[in-house]
Motif scaffolding. Sequence first.
Motif, short mmCIF file in Angstrom:
data_model
loop_
_atom_site.label_atom_id
_atom_site.label_comp_id
_atom_site.label_asym_id
_atom_site.label_seq_id
_atom_site.Cartn_x
_atom_site.Cartn_y
_atom_site.Cartn_z
N ASN A 56 40.28 -103.40 112.18
CA ASN A 56 39.02 -104.28 112.50
C ASN A 56 37.81 -104.07 111.49
O ASN A 56 37.27 -104.89 111.28
N TYR A 59 38.79 -106.11 108.40
CA TYR A 59 38.71 -107.24 108.54
C TYR A 59 37.32 -107.91 108.52
O TYR A 59 36.74 -108.83 107.85
N TYR A 60 36.41 -107.09 109.16
CA TYR A 60 34.94 -107.15 109.35
C TYR A 60 34.42 -107.24 107.82
O TYR A 60 33.37 -108.33 107.65
N SER A 70 35.44 -110.42 105.98
CA SER A 70 35.10 -111.73 106.40
C SER A 70 33.61 -111.78 106.27
O SER A 70 33.16 -113.12 106.10
N HIS A 71 33.00 -110.82 106.01
CA HIS A 71 31.22 -110.97 105.94
C HIS A 71 31.15 -110.71 104.29
O HIS A 71 29.83 -110.69 103.91
#
Length: 232
Positions: free
Chosen positions: A13, A16-17, A20-21
């Motif tokens: 997680n 991915y954070y 994606s940012h």
Amino acid sequence: MLRLAVVLLLLANAGYYAWSHGLLQAWGLGPASQAEPQRLQQQIAPQNLRLLPPEHMVPEPSAPPASSAPPASTANDSAASAEPLACLQAGVFDARQADALRQAAASLPAGSWSLEPVPVPGRWMVYMGRFADEDALAKKRAELRALKIAYDRPGPALEPGLSLGRYSTAEGALRALAQLGEQGVRRARVVQERGDTPNYTLHLPAVSEAQRAQAEAALRTVLAGKTLRPCG
């Protein structure tokens, strides 16, 4: 094992954070950017784009207004086709009368009429005559009455004389002559009263009431007293 799974899930997680940012852009990792510089790079020949004022815009073609009423010609054709048509005929006419009919019918629409030939077979007669005078004729009439034989006038071309019967074939007339001979009739003979003659029937295969009135007006003087009647 459960604790290891929880740790791996947390790490996934977190990764991915960061991806994606855009936290990993320095390492070349991250989604494609939709910021304005990237959109400008995706344009194709932007220098050819021109903005037109409203008065230069071409309107889209509009469909013709729907109408529930059919065209006038279609409506007239439908009305004409709905009118019942009749088959009419008149006759029979001889050759002279047929010539007069052809001339008068020339004013009618082409193809609306025809003269159909009707062959009329010849006719034969059992005949007695010609007699010398009216006294001889009267004497022969008295003899036939005594024999109870019917007779008739033979027509102007065979006067003075007597007709003892008319027949459509020569064979029929000869059989009648033989029977009359057995009844005591003498000096009778078979003559041809009329040869085969071409006659005609006027035929109008499909006419409306208006066309019928037109035909009757055009042919009134040449129908020789005959009238247009239904075919059949």
